[in-house]
Scaffold this active site. Structure first.
Site, PDB file in Angstrom:
ATOM      1  N   GLU A   1      -1.611 -14.102  -9.437  1.00 29.55           N
ATOM      2  CA  GLU A   1      -1.506 -13.407  -8.154  1.00 29.55           C
ATOM      3  C   GLU A   1      -2.244 -14.204  -7.073  1.00 29.55           C
ATOM      4  O   GLU A   1      -3.467 -14.392  -7.151  1.00 29.55           O
ATOM      5  CB  GLU A   1      -2.100 -12.001  -8.294  1.00 29.55           C
ATOM      6  CG  GLU A   1      -1.303 -11.134  -9.274  1.00 29.55           C
ATOM      7  CD  GLU A   1      -2.118  -9.961  -9.811  1.00 29.55           C
ATOM      8  OE1 GLU A   1      -3.217  -9.719  -9.279  1.00 29.55           O
ATOM      9  OE2 GLU A   1      -1.656  -9.311 -10.760  1.00 29.55           O
TER      10      GLU A   1
ATOM     11  N   SER B   1       1.387  -7.928 -11.779  1.00 35.50           N
ATOM     12  CA  SER B   1       1.724  -7.385 -13.095  1.00 35.50           C
ATOM     13  C   SER B   1       1.056  -8.246 -14.156  1.00 35.50           C
ATOM     14  O   SER B   1       1.643  -9.213 -14.650  1.00 35.50           O
ATOM     15  CB  SER B   1       3.251  -7.366 -13.295  1.00 35.50           C
ATOM     16  OG  SER B   1       3.575  -6.952 -14.606  1.00 35.50           O
ATOM     17  N   GLU B   2      -0.185  -7.906 -14.488  1.00 38.21           N
ATOM     18  CA  GLU B   2      -0.950  -8.746 -15.407  1.00 38.21           C
ATOM     19  C   GLU B   2      -0.296  -8.860 -16.783  1.00 38.21           C
ATOM     20  O   GLU B   2      -0.294  -9.925 -17.395  1.00 38.21           O
ATOM     21  CB  GLU B   2      -2.381  -8.216 -15.541  1.00 38.21           C
ATOM     22  CG  GLU B   2      -3.262  -8.460 -14.343  1.00 38.21           C
ATOM     23  CD  GLU B   2      -3.022  -7.496 -13.198  1.00 38.21           C
ATOM     24  OE1 GLU B   2      -3.528  -7.742 -12.085  1.00 38.21           O
ATOM     25  OE2 GLU B   2      -2.314  -6.484 -13.418  1.00 38.21           O
TER      26      GLU B   2
ATOM     27  N   GLN C   1      -6.949 -12.156 -11.322  1.00 40.65           N
ATOM     28  CA  GLN C   1      -7.826 -12.187 -10.148  1.00 40.65           C
ATOM     29  C   GLN C   1      -9.264 -11.757 -10.423  1.00 40.65           C
ATOM     30  O   GLN C   1     -10.198 -12.347  -9.886  1.00 40.65           O
ATOM     31  CB  GLN C   1      -7.244 -11.312  -9.037  1.00 40.65           C
ATOM     32  CG  GLN C   1      -6.190 -12.013  -8.223  1.00 40.65           C
ATOM     33  CD  GLN C   1      -5.846 -11.242  -6.956  1.00 40.65           C
ATOM     34  OE1 GLN C   1      -6.127 -10.058  -6.821  1.00 40.65           O
ATOM     35  NE2 GLN C   1      -5.235 -11.934  -6.028  1.00 40.65           N
ATOM     36  N   PHE C   2      -9.463 -10.714 -11.231  1.00 39.17           N
ATOM     37  CA  PHE C   2     -10.804 -10.231 -11.531  1.00 39.17           C
ATOM     38  C   PHE C   2     -10.855  -9.755 -12.979  1.00 39.17           C
ATOM     39  O   PHE C   2      -9.830  -9.407 -13.576  1.00 39.17           O
ATOM     40  CB  PHE C   2     -11.217  -9.093 -10.592  1.00 39.17           C
ATOM     41  CG  PHE C   2     -11.502  -9.531  -9.186  1.00 39.17           C
ATOM     42  CD1 PHE C   2     -12.755 -10.019  -8.839  1.00 39.17           C
ATOM     43  CD2 PHE C   2     -10.516  -9.487  -8.221  1.00 39.17           C
ATOM     44  CE1 PHE C   2     -13.021 -10.436  -7.545  1.00 39.17           C
ATOM     45  CE2 PHE C   2     -10.778  -9.902  -6.922  1.00 39.17           C
ATOM     46  CZ  PHE C   2     -12.032 -10.380  -6.580  1.00 39.17           C
TER      47      PHE C   2
ATOM     48  N   PRO D   1      -4.806  -4.438 -18.104  1.00 34.05           N
ATOM     49  CA  PRO D   1      -3.359  -4.220 -18.262  1.00 34.05           C
ATOM     50  C   PRO D   1      -2.675  -5.290 -19.118  1.00 34.05           C
ATOM     51  O   PRO D   1      -1.580  -5.059 -19.617  1.00 34.05           O
ATOM     52  CB  PRO D   1      -2.836  -4.272 -16.815  1.00 34.05           C
ATOM     53  CG  PRO D   1      -4.003  -3.894 -15.969  1.00 34.05           C
ATOM     54  CD  PRO D   1      -5.192  -4.484 -16.670  1.00 34.05           C
TER      55      PRO D   1
ATOM     56  N   HIS E   1     -14.220  -4.972 -10.497  1.00 31.53           N
ATOM     57  CA  HIS E   1     -14.385  -6.367 -10.118  1.00 31.53           C
ATOM     58  C   HIS E   1     -15.610  -7.022 -10.764  1.00 31.53           C
ATOM     59  O   HIS E   1     -15.770  -8.237 -10.665  1.00 31.53           O
ATOM     60  CB  HIS E   1     -14.526  -6.504  -8.598  1.00 31.53           C
ATOM     61  CG  HIS E   1     -13.268  -6.238  -7.835  1.00 31.53           C
ATOM     62  ND1 HIS E   1     -12.647  -5.017  -7.842  1.00 31.53           N
ATOM     63  CD2 HIS E   1     -12.521  -7.033  -7.037  1.00 31.53           C
ATOM     64  CE1 HIS E   1     -11.568  -5.068  -7.078  1.00 31.53           C
ATOM     65  NE2 HIS E   1     -11.467  -6.286  -6.575  1.00 31.53           N
TER      66      HIS E   1
END
Length: 327
Positions: free
Chosen positions: A29, A59-60, A82-83, A89, A129
């Site tokens: 992403e 959509s991980e 991202q984190f 997921p 996060h």
């Protein structure tokens, strides 16, 4: 020799390895055009094109599932999630497929892929996060779990991960992404996955740590040195496979063990380290094994974060307690 911070070292390693190996593709992403939320992949798309560095939908599970197919079919995907809290997921893909493909196919297929993500607190981030979930991944057979602590380590460990025939979870302590700089060789080098590093030699107590906590531990050790206490500090580098031999040999020398981690206390990497020290070096111990960790609660929102995270004063106090046990 360039002087880089951790983000620059990540980018430097990816740039060099993508030039060397045309099968590497980087995606996630905002990982393409923008270069990632922390800019670890900046300029990769401009240099290598959208076929080798691109953005994905949010959509991980889909991102990691796509990487599985790529790796089976000859590519080397580098996934950026991202984190740390966004990895959950993707757990079904990671546990059900990524970790099992070599075993499932009896060695016919391996998955040469790297899943990168920032982890840990200290930047006053939002919920999901700031977790430190290394124990979740290390618990899964078939995964290697790496957490670098300096720019030099970051480049060497990432190059090793990119060349590994099996999947590597590459956890990046975001609190030190830009905290300091270090000389990083231009030439190619790798740091062996599964081999810890004795950062500072000593004889009074063994301290095992990794990631951002290495820097905080060394600050605590400076204070301990002023009091005549000389700890030996081990940067674990790799949570799985764990370098038991280096830890055990150090404990046999010092007679004491302290584990420092940012993650919560229970069912953690620190628990595993203390368990194998008790199994393999119990008769050498002169004090009970100890831990400095976060409490067993969800990471607080920014206003309470400073009450949650371990810090150098906490580490120094525990060093003093363990060294002076029964004296």
């Amino acid at each position: 020799m360039p002087v880089l911070n951790n983000i620059q070292a990540l980018n430097y390693a990816l740039m060099q390895e993508m030039e060397r190996d045309p099968s590497i593709v980087v995606f996630g992403e905002d990982a393409g055009y923008e270069g990632g939320v922390f800019r670890a992949t900046v300029d990769l798309q401009a240099k290598f094109g959208v076929d080798r560095c691109f953005d994905t939908p949010i959509s991980e599970s889909g991102i990691v599932g796509m990487a599985v197919g790529m790796a089976i079919n000859g590519l080397k995907p580098v996934v950026e999630l991202q984190f740390c809290g966004f990895t959950y997921p993707a757990f079904n893909q990671i546990i059900s497929h990524v970790s099992r493909m070599r075993n499932r196919s009896r060695g016919k297929y391996t998955l040469p892929m790297v899943i990168r993500f920032p982890f840990g607190g200290g930047i006053r981030a939002l919920e999901h996060h700031s977790e430190s979930p290394e124990a979740l991944f290390a618990h899964i057979p078939g995964l290697k779990v790496v957490a670098p602590s300096t720019p030099y380590e970051t480049k060497g460990l990432l190059l090793a991960a990119l060349r590994d025939p099996d999947p590597v979870i590459f956890m990046e302590p975001k609190r030190i992404y830009r905290a300091f700089k270090q000389e990083v060789p231009e030439e190619d080098y790798v740091i062996e996955i599964g081999k810890a590093n004795i950062v500072k030699e000593g004889e009074d107590i063994t301290i095992v740590t990794w990631g951002a906590m290495v820097r905080d531990t060394l600050k605590a050790v400076e204070k301990a040195n002023e009091k005549g206490i000389h700890p030996e500090v081990i940067d674990l580098r790799t949570i799985s496979p764990i370098d038991q031999e280096t830890v055990i040999q150090s404990v046999k020398k010092t007679g004491r063990i302290l584990v420092v981690q940012e993650a919560v206390k229970s069912f953690s990497a620190a628990s595993e380290i203390i368990a194998f020290v008790n199994e393999k070096a119990f008769l050498h111990l002169e004090a009970p094994p100890a831990r400095v960790t976060a409490p067993d609660i969800i990471v607080p929102l920014p206003r309470g974060e400073q009450f949650y995270m371990p810090h150098p004063d906490m580490i120094y106090e525990k060093i003093n307690e363990v060294v002076n046990f029964l004296t």
